[in-house]
Write an enzyme that holds these catalytic residues in place. Structure first.
Site, PDB file in Angstrom:
ATOM      1  N   SER A  70     114.670 -47.478 121.462  1.00  0.00           N
ATOM      2  CA  SER A  70     114.731 -48.265 122.697  1.00  0.00           C
ATOM      3  C   SER A  70     113.370 -48.321 123.370  1.00  0.00           C
ATOM      4  CB  SER A  70     115.678 -47.621 123.711  1.00  0.00           C
ATOM      5  OG  SER A  70     116.910 -47.361 123.159  1.00  0.00           O
ATOM      6  N   HIS A 127     116.884 -53.422 117.696  1.00  0.00           N
ATOM      7  CA  HIS A 127     117.366 -52.709 118.876  1.00  0.00           C
ATOM      8  C   HIS A 127     118.748 -53.220 119.259  1.00  0.00           C
ATOM      9  CE1 HIS A 127     117.174 -51.727 123.390  1.00  0.00           C
ATOM     10  NE2 HIS A 127     117.500 -50.635 122.733  1.00  0.00           N
ATOM     11  N   GLU A 163     117.717 -57.045 119.925  1.00  0.00           N
ATOM     12  CA  GLU A 163     116.302 -57.396 119.993  1.00  0.00           C
ATOM     13  C   GLU A 163     115.667 -57.091 118.644  1.00  0.00           C
ATOM     14  OE1 GLU A 163     115.574 -56.661 124.760  1.00  0.00           O
ATOM     15  OE2 GLU A 163     115.401 -54.975 123.391  1.00  0.00           O
ATOM     16  N   ASN A 177     115.087 -54.220 128.655  1.00  0.00           N
ATOM     17  CA  ASN A 177     114.733 -53.045 129.454  1.00  0.00           C
ATOM     18  C   ASN A 177     113.481 -53.278 130.295  1.00  0.00           C
ATOM     19  OD1 ASN A 177     116.896 -51.491 128.820  1.00  0.00           O
ATOM     20  ND2 ASN A 177     115.899 -50.373 127.166  1.00  0.00           N
TER      21      ASN A 177
HETATM   22  N1  NAD Z   1     122.647 -44.596 123.362  1.00  0.00           N
HETATM   23  C1  NAD Z   1     122.159 -45.773 123.727  1.00  0.00           C
HETATM   24  O1  NAD Z   1     122.561 -46.360 124.736  1.00  0.00           O
HETATM   25  C2  NAD Z   1     121.127 -46.446 122.879  1.00  0.00           C
HETATM   26  C3  NAD Z   1     120.995 -47.843 122.936  1.00  0.00           C
HETATM   27  C4  NAD Z   1     120.056 -48.474 122.110  1.00  0.00           C
HETATM   28  C5  NAD Z   1     119.248 -47.710 121.282  1.00  0.00           C
HETATM   29  N2  NAD Z   1     119.372 -46.343 121.265  1.00  0.00           N
HETATM   30  C6  NAD Z   1     118.498 -45.580 120.363  1.00  0.00           C
HETATM   31  O2  NAD Z   1     119.234 -45.228 119.210  1.00  0.00           O
HETATM   32  C7  NAD Z   1     118.754 -43.982 118.699  1.00  0.00           C
HETATM   33  C8  NAD Z   1     119.914 -43.009 118.605  1.00  0.00           C
HETATM   34  O3  NAD Z   1     120.483 -42.829 119.873  1.00  0.00           O
HETATM   35  P1  NAD Z   1     121.961 -42.246 120.084  1.00  0.00           P
HETATM   36  O4  NAD Z   1     122.287 -42.436 121.513  1.00  0.00           O
HETATM   37  O5  NAD Z   1     122.847 -42.774 119.023  1.00  0.00           O
HETATM   38  O6  NAD Z   1     121.693 -40.682 119.812  1.00  0.00           O
HETATM   39  P2  NAD Z   1     122.752 -39.555 119.385  1.00  0.00           P
HETATM   40  O7  NAD Z   1     122.155 -38.282 119.857  1.00  0.00           O
HETATM   41  O8  NAD Z   1     124.131 -39.935 119.790  1.00  0.00           O
HETATM   42  O9  NAD Z   1     122.710 -39.611 117.778  1.00  0.00           O
HETATM   43  C9  NAD Z   1     121.625 -39.211 117.011  1.00  0.00           C
HETATM   44  C10 NAD Z   1     122.214 -38.654 115.710  1.00  0.00           C
HETATM   45  O10 NAD Z   1     121.180 -38.537 114.745  1.00  0.00           O
HETATM   46  C11 NAD Z   1     121.412 -37.361 114.011  1.00  0.00           C
HETATM   47  N3  NAD Z   1     120.120 -37.015 113.422  1.00  0.00           N
HETATM   48  C12 NAD Z   1     119.045 -36.493 114.015  1.00  0.00           C
HETATM   49  N4  NAD Z   1     118.035 -36.386 113.124  1.00  0.00           N
HETATM   50  C13 NAD Z   1     118.512 -36.869 111.940  1.00  0.00           C
HETATM   51  C14 NAD Z   1     117.978 -37.043 110.643  1.00  0.00           C
HETATM   52  N5  NAD Z   1     116.712 -36.710 110.356  1.00  0.00           N
HETATM   53  N6  NAD Z   1     118.769 -37.581 109.689  1.00  0.00           N
HETATM   54  C15 NAD Z   1     120.017 -37.932 109.955  1.00  0.00           C
HETATM   55  N7  NAD Z   1     120.587 -37.783 111.161  1.00  0.00           N
HETATM   56  C16 NAD Z   1     119.846 -37.269 112.138  1.00  0.00           C
HETATM   57  C17 NAD Z   1     121.959 -36.365 114.995  1.00  0.00           C
HETATM   58  O11 NAD Z   1     122.701 -35.365 114.321  1.00  0.00           O
HETATM   59  C18 NAD Z   1     122.850 -37.275 115.866  1.00  0.00           C
HETATM   60  O12 NAD Z   1     124.156 -37.324 115.382  1.00  0.00           O
HETATM   61  C19 NAD Z   1     117.640 -43.545 119.642  1.00  0.00           C
HETATM   62  O13 NAD Z   1     116.411 -43.982 119.130  1.00  0.00           O
HETATM   63  C20 NAD Z   1     117.975 -44.267 120.930  1.00  0.00           C
HETATM   64  O14 NAD Z   1     116.868 -44.492 121.760  1.00  0.00           O
HETATM   65  C21 NAD Z   1     120.317 -45.707 122.034  1.00  0.00           C
END
Ligand code: NAD
Length: 276
Positions: free
Chosen positions: A112, A133, A145, A183
């Site tokens: 993000s 994104h 995006e 954002n």
């Molecule tokens: N949550 C949101 O609203 C949102 C929206 C858009 C983008 N994002 C982006 O998406 C990404 C993930 O966010 P999220 O909210 O899903 O996080 P999250 O913490 O829910 O999930 C991340 C997952 O990745 C796993 N993980 C970590 N390192 C790993 C690896 N090397 N190999 C495999 N799995 C691994 C963790 O165990 C966890 O389950 C981030 O970059 C975040 O900025 C999040």
């Protein structure tokens, strides 16, 4: 088309769910078998509910293979990364993905707030790295995006565009700049709203009513901040402030205090409002 998804947390599981619903063969990689199984359980649950509601006829959960071994993504056409929002783990992962994936595979990040160009810089083939994104929740929110980093090739960009469309998303083409499109606009705007709360000594309910009825917003700013999560907003705001140094990007002290106090919005039951 075979898709890889790395990290099956909130976003990765949502993306894998979309892929299964679309009928794409998908490999999901998590850190442990348990985390993978939990994600698959959630995906199955949501898709079963869609069948019950008559929104889809059926789905094949077998399309989703789970692994903890990155080399199982070797024959994927596109890999989407959705691990923690930190630069170093993402750069390490992309260097590793470059080693294990086919040379023509497109490598996408769902970051993000980080620079897609910096993530791509961890590989020697940055032309195949793009940003995809998704918005949260990924299965429901239609925009995506599609972020072109400095060295992204047209081929990689168009492959990612076609995948986004296939997953039912509305792709928005943009370049790699802090906050991308939504954002970059929404975060300072919400920050302005929160500052007005204190400056004009207006209540959250009145501010929300003002923006809904006066500006046609579907949700008021306080309702929206509670939905997004106060901590998530503060984190994104800090990232934009760090990169752009525009005062409006800095999180208002009131939001930082709320985040520190655990008043995170809907997910903790208390934010600007109280939830049952
Ligand atoms: N949550 C949101 O609203 C949102 C929206 C858009 C983008 N994002 C982006 O998406 C990404 C993930 O966010 P999220 O909210 O899903 O996080 P999250 O913490 O829910 O999930 C991340 C997952 O990745 C796993 N993980 C970590 N390192 C790993 C690896 N090397 N190999 C495999 N799995 C691994 C963790 O165990 C966890 O389950 C981030 O970059 C975040 O900025 C999040």
């Amino acid at each position: 088309m075979k898709l890889g998804v790395v990290g099956l947390g909130t976003m990765g599981a949502g993306i894998a769910q979309l892929a299964v619903e679309t009928g794409l063969e998908t490999v999901g990689r998590e850190m442990t078998d348990e985390l993978g199984e939990t994600a698959r359980g959630r995906i199955e649950h949501f898709l079963s509910r869609k069948v019950e509601k008559g929104q889809i006829d059926s789905f094949e959960i077998e399309l989703l293979a789970l692994t903890t071994d990155l080399s199982d993504l070797a024959d994927c056409d596109v890999v989407i990364e959705a691990i923690v929002e930190e630069l170093e783990p993402k750069r390490e992962l992309f260097a590793e993905l470059e080693r294990v994936c086919r040379p023509d595979a497109v490598l996408a990040t769902n970051t993000s707030a980080l620079s897609v160009t910096e993530i791509a810089g961890a590989t020697s083939t940055p032309e195949r790295v793009v940003g995809m994104h998704f918005f949260n929740p990924a299965p429901l929110m239609s925009p995506l995006e599609l972020v072109r980093a400095e060295l992204t090739s047209d081929d990689a960009f168009e492959t990612a565009y076609a995948l986004a469309e296939r997953l039912g998303k509305q792709p928005i083409r943009c370049h790699d700049t802090p906050g991308f499109v939504v954002n970059r606009i929404l975060i300072p705007l919400l920050n302005d709203c929160i500052r007005v709360l204190d400056e004009a000594r207006v209540t959250p309910a009145d501010l929300d009513a003002a923006m809904k009825h006066g500006a046609g917003w579907p949700l008021g700013p306080c309702e929206l901040a509670d939905l997004v999560g106060i901590d998530v907003h503060v984190h994104a705001s800090e990232a934009l402030w760090e990169k752009l140094r525009e005062p409006r990007m800095a999180p208002p002290p009131r939001l930082v205090a709320m985040a520190n106090a655990g008043l995170l919005g809907r997910k903790t039951g208390r934010g600007f409002y109280t939830y049952e």
